[in-house]
Write a protein that holds these residues in place. Sequence first.
Motif, mmCIF file in Angstrom:
data_model
loop_
_atom_site.group_PDB
_atom_site.id
_atom_site.type_symbol
_atom_site.label_atom_id
_atom_site.label_comp_id
_atom_site.label_asym_id
_atom_site.label_seq_id
_atom_site.Cartn_x
_atom_site.Cartn_y
_atom_site.Cartn_z
ATOM 1 N N GLU A 191 -10.250 40.819 -28.667
ATOM 2 C CA GLU A 191 -11.209 40.063 -27.066
ATOM 3 C C GLU A 191 -11.742 41.498 -25.807
ATOM 4 N N SER A 215 -14.484 43.132 -26.610
ATOM 5 C CA SER A 215 -16.313 42.320 -26.807
ATOM 6 C C SER A 215 -16.083 42.132 -25.973
ATOM 7 N N LYS A 216 -15.452 42.199 -24.339
ATOM 8 C CA LYS A 216 -15.621 41.558 -23.123
ATOM 9 C C LYS A 216 -16.730 42.923 -22.458
#
Length: 295
Positions: free
Chosen positions: A245, A248-249
């Motif tokens: 995550e 991805s951010k």
Amino acid sequence: MAGRRRGRGNNAQQHRAPRHQRAGPRGSQREPAAFAKSTGCDSQTPHDKLTITQARRGTPANRPVRVYADGIFDLFHSGHARALMQAKNVFPNTYLIVGVCSDELTHKLKGYTVMTENERYDALTHCRYVDEVVRDAPWTLSAEFLHRHKIDFVAHDDIPYTSAGSQDVYKHIKEAGMFVATERTEGISTSDLITRIVKDYDIYVRRNLQRGYTARELNVGYINEKKYRLQEQVDKMKETVRTVEEKSKHFVYRVEEKSHDLIHKWEEKSREFISNFLELFGPDGAWARSLLHQY
């Protein structure tokens, strides 16, 4: 209870008696404290009874004041060390003797310990404030014990210690004028430390399983071991998901940043293109002027 060790004399080469024969405070912090002899103190220095007032004046001049502090000292911590520091510093010239109760006596009268008696004895010998350690110390102090070790005063916190059928095991010491009070350190005790471990039991079991301890060594059953192993796998998966995550951010942020940069450049190029076009083909542009010159 306890205080600071005295430094060596000016003549470091002078003859020194063996450590177990020396009556004064330890001369060096580079060596552990001595264990008391079973026969007690064998110093030949006269040992007259002192009052607290005399001891605080720094008398007698020919010997240190012998202060005794006792306890279990399980999971030796800063609260223990601070108490011993107080006992050591209660008089200008103090020789601190620390009594440590055995496993058998402690388990009988107080409860089970984490550390063995030998571990507890050894821990005290390495405390900077301690000059001498009495192994297998008594739970209550008899006149014979005080005389054998030539103890002038006993240091402990002033809260009545109820144990072994007594409302205060130090009552007779206080009545004899031999008691000096120390203060407890709030927020730290052996019971507090054990409570923290028990409270987070699962965390510490999983921690030690990760570090290579076996379920048998940790006294963990088959089902609980599998549960802890499964929890560890789940936590690893959660950590992996969190990592993905975060990455991805970061990727999306970089794409947005690049997009904004491209749009900004496109806007600049567009304005430049329009400006050049107008300069060339606009009503007052170069192309219009060249046509006017032709006609």
